[in-house]
Design an enzyme around this catalytic site. Structure first.
Site, PDB file in Angstrom:
ATOM      1  N   HIS A  62     -43.002 -54.252 -76.919  1.00  0.00           N
ATOM      2  CA  HIS A  62     -43.345 -54.860 -77.933  1.00  0.00           C
ATOM      3  C   HIS A  62     -43.923 -56.325 -77.578  1.00  0.00           C
ATOM      4  O   HIS A  62     -43.043 -56.890 -76.848  1.00  0.00           O
ATOM      5  CB  HIS A  62     -42.208 -55.077 -79.272  1.00  0.00           C
ATOM      6  CG  HIS A  62     -42.882 -55.998 -80.143  1.00  0.00           C
ATOM      7  ND1 HIS A  62     -43.771 -55.674 -81.309  1.00  0.00           N
ATOM      8  CD2 HIS A  62     -42.738 -57.197 -80.305  1.00  0.00           C
ATOM      9  CE1 HIS A  62     -44.037 -56.693 -81.983  1.00  0.00           C
ATOM     10  NE2 HIS A  62     -43.356 -57.681 -81.333  1.00  0.00           N
TER      11      HIS A  62
ATOM     12  N   ASN B 234     -43.194 -46.617 -77.092  1.00  0.00           N
ATOM     13  CA  ASN B 234     -44.168 -47.015 -76.140  1.00  0.00           C
ATOM     14  C   ASN B 234     -43.600 -48.133 -75.365  1.00  0.00           C
ATOM     15  O   ASN B 234     -44.326 -49.100 -74.993  1.00  0.00           O
ATOM     16  CB  ASN B 234     -45.401 -47.533 -77.198  1.00  0.00           C
ATOM     17  CG  ASN B 234     -45.171 -48.471 -78.133  1.00  0.00           C
ATOM     18  OD1 ASN B 234     -43.871 -48.921 -78.127  1.00  0.00           O
ATOM     19  ND2 ASN B 234     -46.113 -49.118 -78.842  1.00  0.00           N
TER      20      ASN B 234
ATOM     21  N   LYS C 281     -38.337 -51.875 -74.986  1.00  0.00           N
ATOM     22  CA  LYS C 281     -37.583 -50.969 -76.137  1.00  0.00           C
ATOM     23  C   LYS C 281     -36.663 -50.042 -75.390  1.00  0.00           C
ATOM     24  O   LYS C 281     -36.650 -49.589 -74.331  1.00  0.00           O
ATOM     25  CB  LYS C 281     -38.603 -50.248 -76.803  1.00  0.00           C
ATOM     26  CG  LYS C 281     -39.738 -51.014 -77.789  1.00  0.00           C
ATOM     27  CD  LYS C 281     -40.741 -50.343 -78.417  1.00  0.00           C
ATOM     28  CE  LYS C 281     -41.671 -51.428 -79.125  1.00  0.00           C
ATOM     29  NZ  LYS C 281     -42.503 -50.681 -79.929  1.00  0.00           N
TER      30      LYS C 281
ATOM     31  N   GLU D   5     -41.188 -64.674 -83.672  1.00  0.00           N
ATOM     32  CA  GLU D   5     -40.273 -63.653 -83.096  1.00  0.00           C
ATOM     33  C   GLU D   5     -39.135 -64.273 -82.148  1.00  0.00           C
ATOM     34  O   GLU D   5     -38.300 -63.807 -81.885  1.00  0.00           O
ATOM     35  CB  GLU D   5     -41.316 -62.618 -82.374  1.00  0.00           C
ATOM     36  CG  GLU D   5     -42.038 -61.837 -83.594  1.00  0.00           C
ATOM     37  CD  GLU D   5     -42.858 -60.843 -82.848  1.00  0.00           C
ATOM     38  OE1 GLU D   5     -43.039 -60.591 -81.731  1.00  0.00           O
ATOM     39  OE2 GLU D   5     -43.606 -60.231 -83.685  1.00  0.00           O
TER      40      GLU D   5
END
Ligand code: CMP
Length: 136
Positions: free
Chosen positions: A118, A115, A12, A129
């Site tokens: 993913h 965080n 991320k 995905e």
């Protein structure tokens, strides 16, 4: 029983920004997850909203989509034995404060939003995905 799977991993914006891509890739490789394909890109808020559609009823949905589209991300197809579960174990709990020692989120995560990574949570979502980022 040996089960070779593929799963999607996203590094991320918070982790890309802190130049953690290589350190996170090393954790996967050391744990027998090979990186079959990868790319760095920035997605739009609409694309993030589509990607996280399963969370659309959650109070954090808008912030989550704004965050994922706020800067470059690094996406990977990871492959290996039980890759989906193994990736989730290596990531640790969603909230870095609750994650086990030596998990990616414990090592690098800043908050439940920032965080760092993913990972797909099921075989069905892994296929969706991976297709989202790698199969037009
Ligand atoms: P991720 O695994 O990418 O899936 C959805 C994300 O929503 C999750 O990581 C968190 O970064 C984010 N999020 C923000 N608030 C919450 C919450 N209360 N519970 C679960 N996920 C949350």
């Amino acid at each position: 029983m040996s089960k070779i799977e593929q799963t999607l991993s996203i590094i991320k914006p918070d982790a890309v920004e802190r130049n953690l891509i290589d350190q996170i890739k090393d954790i996967f490789k050391k744990n027998n997850l090979s990186i079959k394909d990868s790319k760095k890109l920035q997605i739009t808020k609409d694309e993030a909203s589509e990607f996280y559609k399963v969370h659309q009823s959650k109070p954090f949905y808008n912030d989550l989509c704004a965050y994922l589209s706020s800067g470059p991300i690094f996406v990977m197809i990871l492959e290996g034995e039980n890759a989906i579960l193994k990736n989730r174990e290596l990531m640790g709990a969603t909230d870095p404060k609750k994650a086990d020692e030596n998990t990616i989120r414990k090592l690098f995560g800043i908050s439940i939003d920032k965080n760092s990574v993913h990972g797909s949570d099921s075989l069905e979502n892994a296929i969706k995905e991976i297709n989202f980022f790698f199969k037009n």
